[in-house]
Design an enzyme around this catalytic site. Structure first.
Site, PDB file in Angstrom:
ATOM      1  N   LEU A  93      -4.784 -18.922   2.990  1.00 37.95           N
ATOM      2  CA  LEU A  93      -6.028 -19.234   2.098  1.00 37.95           C
ATOM      3  C   LEU A  93      -7.326 -19.097   2.943  1.00 37.95           C
ATOM      4  O   LEU A  93      -8.475 -19.953   2.959  1.00 37.95           O
ATOM      5  CB  LEU A  93      -5.843 -21.126   2.259  1.00 37.95           C
ATOM      6  CG  LEU A  93      -4.588 -21.708   1.885  1.00 37.95           C
ATOM      7  CD1 LEU A  93      -4.416 -23.101   2.259  1.00 37.95           C
ATOM      8  CD2 LEU A  93      -4.631 -21.253   0.335  1.00 37.95           C
ATOM      9  N   ASP A 129      -3.648  -9.596   8.276  1.00 43.23           N
ATOM     10  CA  ASP A 129      -2.762  -8.741   9.002  1.00 43.23           C
ATOM     11  C   ASP A 129      -2.293  -9.198  10.401  1.00 43.23           C
ATOM     12  O   ASP A 129      -1.164  -9.129  10.864  1.00 43.23           O
ATOM     13  CB  ASP A 129      -3.147  -7.228   9.150  1.00 43.23           C
ATOM     14  CG  ASP A 129      -3.160  -6.767   7.559  1.00 43.23           C
ATOM     15  OD1 ASP A 129      -2.632  -7.169   6.614  1.00 43.23           O
ATOM     16  OD2 ASP A 129      -4.270  -5.840   7.557  1.00 43.23           O
ATOM     17  N   ASP A 151     -16.352 -10.817  11.474  1.00 44.72           N
ATOM     18  CA  ASP A 151     -15.913  -9.650  10.609  1.00 44.72           C
ATOM     19  C   ASP A 151     -14.220 -10.167  10.391  1.00 44.72           C
ATOM     20  O   ASP A 151     -13.760 -10.058  11.243  1.00 44.72           O
ATOM     21  CB  ASP A 151     -15.779  -8.262  11.566  1.00 44.72           C
ATOM     22  CG  ASP A 151     -15.041  -7.068  10.282  1.00 44.72           C
ATOM     23  OD1 ASP A 151     -14.739  -7.494   9.143  1.00 44.72           O
ATOM     24  OD2 ASP A 151     -15.233  -6.129  10.898  1.00 44.72           O
ATOM     25  N   ARG A 173      -9.424 -21.613   5.218  1.00 41.70           N
ATOM     26  CA  ARG A 173      -8.836 -23.070   5.024  1.00 41.70           C
ATOM     27  C   ARG A 173      -7.309 -22.926   5.785  1.00 41.70           C
ATOM     28  O   ARG A 173      -6.526 -23.968   5.584  1.00 41.70           O
ATOM     29  CB  ARG A 173      -8.906 -23.559   3.714  1.00 41.70           C
ATOM     30  CG  ARG A 173      -9.881 -23.815   3.084  1.00 41.70           C
ATOM     31  CD  ARG A 173      -9.843 -24.330   1.747  1.00 41.70           C
ATOM     32  NE  ARG A 173      -9.448 -23.411   0.661  1.00 41.70           N
ATOM     33  CZ  ARG A 173      -8.396 -23.818  -0.054  1.00 41.70           C
ATOM     34  NH1 ARG A 173      -7.726 -24.765  -0.165  1.00 41.70           N
ATOM     35  NH2 ARG A 173      -8.031 -22.629  -1.036  1.00 41.70           N
ATOM     36  N   GLU A 215       0.958  -1.205  -0.044  1.00 42.15           N
ATOM     37  CA  GLU A 215      -0.039   0.002   0.051  1.00 42.15           C
ATOM     38  C   GLU A 215       0.678   1.109  -0.104  1.00 42.15           C
ATOM     39  O   GLU A 215       0.415   2.434   0.173  1.00 42.15           O
ATOM     40  CB  GLU A 215      -0.957   0.232   1.208  1.00 42.15           C
ATOM     41  CG  GLU A 215      -1.909  -1.140   0.959  1.00 42.15           C
ATOM     42  CD  GLU A 215      -2.866  -1.103   2.198  1.00 42.15           C
ATOM     43  OE1 GLU A 215      -4.338  -1.753   1.999  1.00 42.15           O
ATOM     44  OE2 GLU A 215      -2.688  -0.589   3.289  1.00 42.15           O
ATOM     45  N   ARG A 247     -14.443 -10.762  16.406  1.00 38.05           N
ATOM     46  CA  ARG A 247     -14.726  -9.608  16.770  1.00 38.05           C
ATOM     47  C   ARG A 247     -14.982  -8.603  15.598  1.00 38.05           C
ATOM     48  O   ARG A 247     -14.156  -8.851  14.694  1.00 38.05           O
ATOM     49  CB  ARG A 247     -13.792  -9.015  17.934  1.00 38.05           C
ATOM     50  CG  ARG A 247     -13.920  -9.637  19.201  1.00 38.05           C
ATOM     51  CD  ARG A 247     -12.838  -8.889  19.985  1.00 38.05           C
ATOM     52  NE  ARG A 247     -11.727  -9.249  19.639  1.00 38.05           N
ATOM     53  CZ  ARG A 247     -10.878 -10.512  20.265  1.00 38.05           C
ATOM     54  NH1 ARG A 247     -11.641 -11.532  20.999  1.00 38.05           N
ATOM     55  NH2 ARG A 247      -9.807 -10.729  19.898  1.00 38.05           N
ATOM     56  N   GLY A 274     -14.084  -5.079  13.306  1.00 33.70           N
ATOM     57  CA  GLY A 274     -13.011  -3.985  13.275  1.00 33.70           C
ATOM     58  C   GLY A 274     -11.795  -4.881  12.618  1.00 33.70           C
ATOM     59  O   GLY A 274     -11.636  -5.892  12.855  1.00 33.70           O
TER      60      GLY A 274
HETATM   61  O1  RIB Z   1      -6.114  -5.690   5.603  1.00 31.98           O
HETATM   62  C1  RIB Z   1      -7.159  -4.906   6.091  1.00 31.98           C
HETATM   63  C2  RIB Z   1      -6.854  -3.696   5.781  1.00 31.98           C
HETATM   64  O2  RIB Z   1      -6.715  -3.037   4.088  1.00 31.98           O
HETATM   65  C3  RIB Z   1      -7.731  -2.569   6.205  1.00 31.98           C
HETATM   66  O3  RIB Z   1      -7.490  -1.999   7.638  1.00 31.98           O
HETATM   67  C4  RIB Z   1      -7.787  -1.384   5.302  1.00 31.98           C
HETATM   68  O4  RIB Z   1      -7.507  -0.312   5.727  1.00 31.98           O
HETATM   69  C5  RIB Z   1      -6.807  -1.815   4.015  1.00 31.98           C
HETATM   70  O5  RIB Z   1      -5.604  -1.438   3.982  1.00 31.98           O
END
Ligand code: RIB
Length: 309
Positions: free
Chosen positions: A223, A254, A248, A226, A141, A287, A289
């Site tokens: 995956l 991440d 969610d 999976r 990003e 959770r 978010g």
């Molecule tokens: O991987 C999830 C993230 O992708 C979100 O927090 C959003 O900001 C995007 O960067």
């Protein structure tokens, strides 16, 4: 000596709307709820590792707006070293409108804003601090030239790196990333990176092996529900997911990478660290978010203890 992780990556303010369905073109549709949260793949990974007790430094850029100020405060509140977080005048901070449906599945738009201003010169400016790190995490990003520069820098200085090639970038040059220690794509990113199909387990294995043949030491293919597959020259093993009902799934990848980094840097035990990371990511999807779903070390230890038979 404490192990130190650097994240060279993005931050975003997540604008999260829960939806029953996406509106059709021209349609206005009411959605049940909305909240804002801290996100961005880089910041998410940094915060996951820091909440689990890692010593984390982040290189990122925010805009000179209210989102930028709150992002810096959030990183600081989570114990992330912000000495190399820059503020870009006249740019907006990164934002991510996110839509989460009733099954927990998400669709994400990203507006990179100031994240686009994280440049190779910023890596050079932080060189002395980066040299003191044991592991550097990157995603896509921020500009690709910055990612390539960081991988080359880390390779020169013998620092291990994790590249999460997300979101999928068609112009990513595979030759520029072969020096990354760990490549962590999902199936779509793996297909794009290799130009090979990844629709079946066998195809995933073949595509990942083609990267190993090109010189990448370790490929970890995420995956989703999976789990993940770890592939090296000698190993191909499934990292089982935690089977939970998702609320969610945003930011689960991440959570997996940030927690893997934290456990790996301390133990250097690849498989054990990945198995812990799968539990951490699995816990996070129960959770809502992104960062706000990530457990602290104490919360996660309690969660793991409750899983024991
Ligand atoms: O991987 C999830 C993230 O992708 C979100 O927090 C959003 O900001 C995007 O960067």
């Amino acid at each position: 000596m404490a192990h130190r992780i650097a994240v060279v990556g993005s931050n975003m303010t997540d604008l999260v709307t829960s939806i029953i369905r996406m509106p059709a073109p021209g349609e206005t549709l009411e959605a049940p709820s909305f909240f804002m949260g801290f996100g961005g793949k880089g910041a998410n990974q940094a915060v996951a590792a820091a909440r689990l007790g890692a010593d984390v430094m982040m290189l990122t850029k925010v805009g000179d707006d209210v989102f930028g100020q709150s992002t810096i405060k959030n990183l600081k509140d989570n114990g992330v070293d912000i000495s190399h977080v820059g503020i870009v005048a006249g740019k907006s901070s990164g934002v991510a409108p996110i839509f989460v449906d009733e099954s927990g599945e998400n669709s994400i738009l990203i507006i990179k804003g100031a994240n686009n201003e994280l440049k190779p010169a910023d890596i050079d400016a932080a060189a002395e601090d980066l040299k003191g790190c044991d592991l550097i995490l990157m995603q896509l990003e921020v500009p690709l030239e910055t990612v390539y520069h960081t991988i080359a820098f880390a390779d020169r200085h013998g620092i291990e790196t994790i590249l999460n090639p997300a979101p999928a970038a068609p112009d990513l040059d595979p030759k520029q990333v072969v020096k990354a220690t760990f490549l962590v794509p999902n199936e779509t990113e793996l297909a794009l990176l290799t130009g090979m199909p990844t629709g079946t387990d066998a195809e995933i294995e073949t595509a990942a092996r083609s990267l190993i043949d090109k010189g990448i030491r370790t490929v970890i293919v995420t995956l989703g529900s999976r789990g993940a597959r770890l592939i090296t020259a000698d190993i191909s093993t499934l990292i089982e997911p935690l089977r939970v009902k998702p609320k969610d799934t945003t930011g689960a990848g991440d959570a997996f990478i940030g927690s893997f980094a934290r456990y790996y840097v301390e133990s250097r035990e690849l498989e054990a660290s990945l198995r812990k990371a799968a539990l951490y990511a699995g816990d996070s999807i129960t959770r809502e978010g992104t960062q706000k779903s990530y457990a602290t070390a104490k919360e996660f230890d309690g969660f793991v203890a409750r899983l024991q038979p």
